[in-house]
Design an enzyme around this catalytic site. Structure first.
Site, short mmCIF file in Angstrom:
data_model
loop_
_atom_site.label_atom_id
_atom_site.label_comp_id
_atom_site.label_asym_id
_atom_site.label_seq_id
_atom_site.Cartn_x
_atom_site.Cartn_y
_atom_site.Cartn_z
NE ARG A 13 5.02 -10.37 41.62
CZ ARG A 13 4.89 -11.07 40.50
NH1 ARG A 13 5.36 -10.61 39.35
NH2 ARG A 13 4.24 -12.23 40.51
CG ASP A 14 1.86 -10.52 37.96
OD1 ASP A 14 2.19 -9.83 36.99
OD2 ASP A 14 1.67 -11.75 37.89
CG HIS A 205 0.36 -16.61 38.59
ND1 HIS A 205 0.69 -15.77 39.64
CD2 HIS A 205 0.60 -15.89 37.47
CE1 HIS A 205 1.11 -14.61 39.17
NE2 HIS A 205 1.07 -14.65 37.85
CB CYS A 238 5.68 -10.26 32.82
SG CYS A 238 7.48 -10.24 32.86
CG ASN A 247 -2.09 -11.58 37.38
OD1 ASN A 247 -1.41 -10.64 36.98
ND2 ASN A 247 -1.56 -12.70 37.84
P1 HMG Z 1 21.38 -8.55 34.77
O1 HMG Z 1 21.38 -7.21 34.10
O2 HMG Z 1 21.85 -9.74 34.00
O3 HMG Z 1 22.13 -8.56 36.17
O4 HMG Z 1 19.89 -8.81 35.29
P2 HMG Z 1 23.38 -7.84 36.75
O5 HMG Z 1 23.80 -8.65 37.92
O6 HMG Z 1 24.37 -7.54 35.64
O7 HMG Z 1 22.78 -6.47 37.30
C1 HMG Z 1 22.48 -5.33 36.52
C2 HMG Z 1 22.35 -4.14 37.43
O8 HMG Z 1 21.23 -4.30 38.30
C3 HMG Z 1 23.56 -3.96 38.36
O9 HMG Z 1 23.66 -2.56 38.63
C4 HMG Z 1 23.14 -4.66 39.62
O10 HMG Z 1 23.78 -4.18 40.77
C5 HMG Z 1 21.66 -4.36 39.67
P3 HMG Z 1 24.94 -1.71 38.07
O11 HMG Z 1 26.14 -2.44 38.54
O12 HMG Z 1 24.76 -1.76 36.57
O13 HMG Z 1 24.72 -0.37 38.66
N1 HMG Z 1 20.91 -5.41 40.35
C6 HMG Z 1 20.07 -5.20 41.38
N2 HMG Z 1 19.72 -4.09 42.05
C7 HMG Z 1 18.82 -4.23 43.05
N3 HMG Z 1 18.27 -5.41 43.40
C8 HMG Z 1 18.59 -6.54 42.75
C9 HMG Z 1 19.54 -6.46 41.70
N4 HMG Z 1 20.06 -7.38 40.87
C10 HMG Z 1 20.91 -6.73 40.06
N5 HMG Z 1 18.02 -7.69 43.10
C11 HMG Z 1 18.31 -9.75 36.85
C12 HMG Z 1 19.51 -10.01 35.95
C13 HMG Z 1 17.79 -11.07 37.33
C14 HMG Z 1 18.76 -8.89 38.04
C15 HMG Z 1 17.23 -8.98 36.02
O14 HMG Z 1 17.00 -9.70 34.85
C16 HMG Z 1 15.93 -8.78 36.74
O15 HMG Z 1 15.83 -8.03 37.70
N6 HMG Z 1 14.85 -9.45 36.26
C17 HMG Z 1 13.53 -9.40 36.85
C18 HMG Z 1 12.50 -9.01 35.83
C19 HMG Z 1 11.13 -8.98 36.49
O16 HMG Z 1 10.96 -8.48 37.59
N7 HMG Z 1 10.09 -9.51 35.80
C20 HMG Z 1 8.76 -9.54 36.31
C21 HMG Z 1 8.57 -10.59 37.37
S1 HMG Z 1 8.34 -12.24 36.73
C22 HMG Z 1 6.63 -12.36 36.43
O17 HMG Z 1 5.95 -11.38 36.49
C23 HMG Z 1 6.00 -13.72 36.18
C24 HMG Z 1 5.20 -14.24 37.38
O18 HMG Z 1 4.15 -13.36 37.71
C25 HMG Z 1 4.63 -15.62 37.05
C26 HMG Z 1 3.78 -15.67 35.79
O19 HMG Z 1 3.01 -14.74 35.48
O20 HMG Z 1 3.88 -16.71 35.12
C27 HMG Z 1 6.08 -14.40 38.61
MG MG Z 2 2.25 -13.17 36.64
#
Ligand code: HMG
Ligand code: MG
Length: 297
Positions: A13-14, A205, A238, A247
């Protein structure tokens, strides 16, 4: 002596979410199989975020449906909202991870909402999962610094950690998303976080961007932390955190723990082979120093 350490692998994933070249489902699945075969018991296998935001993770359902699950291995998935939760639920999942940000700037960039709004959305997901009998893990990101807001107050991180436990999380993983922390800042944060919970509920993490991963970890272990997140071959980062890179590498972690006398029950040779498998596919050298040192022999 250090008692057992629980390794929580985030490579599929990450590790992969930051890769621009799309990794086909079969390769993701094979990587997960190789990790399980090396003895890893917790493998974060997919995320169900918006494909408009992270295209690399758009095949989460296919991945979860095609892995051959090994008994005793946990395959959690990352969930941003109820929409993602509903899709994941169709894939027979047992554990999810939710991920509020520790800073406003990163929350806006990564989740398109404020920290408070993010917590509200994640609470809806956690409530549903608890009702469905699905375990919930919480992440707090940017615990030791944010690419947009700079240094973050340990008190703010402790408060979000408390909120995640109140939502029913069994564990909170503290994420140094951009790897800027040092043993000194880890200690300060640990003192604050351990004023609201106990070390057995906390995971660490670390991203190894500044090469501080293992020394940060040692600082955390001295506070009694027993769960560590790492990523095969040191992949990771990310796309919404400027400058975030890999990581802490799982191979380096296993080697380090071996030196502390911790039996991880992980086969380092098989782990190195899994790291080679994915770095060969990505056509880039492994980020794991141990993999480079041993794998080349
Ligand atoms: P948004 O654009 O504000 O949301 O995003 P929305 O509700 O307006 O949705 C936009 C479009 O995406 C829509 O499609 C939704 O249907 C679709 P459209 O109507 O335009 O055709 N959609 C989805 N489709 C499938 N599955 C879903 C989903 N949600 C919406 N779940 C949102 C808000 C939260 C969805 C967006 O910002 C997002 O997906 N963010 C995630 C980003 C991400 O994955 N980042 C990496 C992970 S975090 C990380 O790595 C840190 C970590 O490792 C810890 C660390 O390192 O510290 C965990
Ligand atoms: Mg991370």
């Amino acid at each position: 002596t250090v008692p057992e350490i629980r390794i929580y692998e985030v490579g599929p994933r990450d590790g992969l979410q930051n890769e621009s070249k799309f990794v086909p489902t079969e390769i993701k699945t094979e990587l997960i199989h190789k990790l399980a075969n090396a003895g890893i018991k917790n493998i974060e296998s997919a995320s169900f975020v918006s494909p408009k935001w992270v295209k690399q993770m758009s095949d989460g359902s296919e991945v979860m449906k095609s892995i051959k699950r090994v008994q005793g291995v946990n395959y959690p998935v990352l969930i941003p909202n109820l929409k993602g939760y509903e899709t994941a639920k169709g894939c027979n999942i047992e554990e999810i991870a939710i991920f509020p940000a520790g800073s406003e700037g990163f929350s806006q960039k990564n989740l398109n909402c404020s920290v408070e709004e993010g917590l509200k959305r994640f609470k809806l997901v956690a409530d549903q999962a608890v009702k469905d009998g699905i375990r919930v893990r919480g992440y707090v990101s940017c615990i030791l610094g944010c690419p947009y807001d700079g240094p973050i107050s340990p008190k703010a991180i402790a408060k979000i950690t408390e909120e995640l436990f109140a939502m029913g999380c069994y564990e909170v993983s503290l994420g140094d998303t951009i790897g800027v922390g040092t043993a000194g800042s880890v200690r300060k944060l640990m003192r604050e976080v351990l004023s609201v919970t106990t070390p057995d509920n906390i995971a660490l993490h670390f991203h190894d961007t500044y090469g501080q991963g293992l020394s940060n970890l040692l600082a955390g272990l001295e506070f009694g932390i027993r769960t560590v997140d790492s990523s095969i071959s040191g992949l990771g980062g990310c796309p919404y955190a400027r400058g975030a890179s890999g990581n802490l590498a799982t191979e380096d972690l296993v080697y380090f723990l071996y030196g502390l006398g911790v039996n991880t029950n992980v086969d380092l040779v098989k782990l190195i082979e899994a790291g080679r498998y994915i770095s060969n596919f990505l056509a880039k050298p492994t980020e794991s120093r141990v993999n480079r040192a041993i794998g080349d022999k």
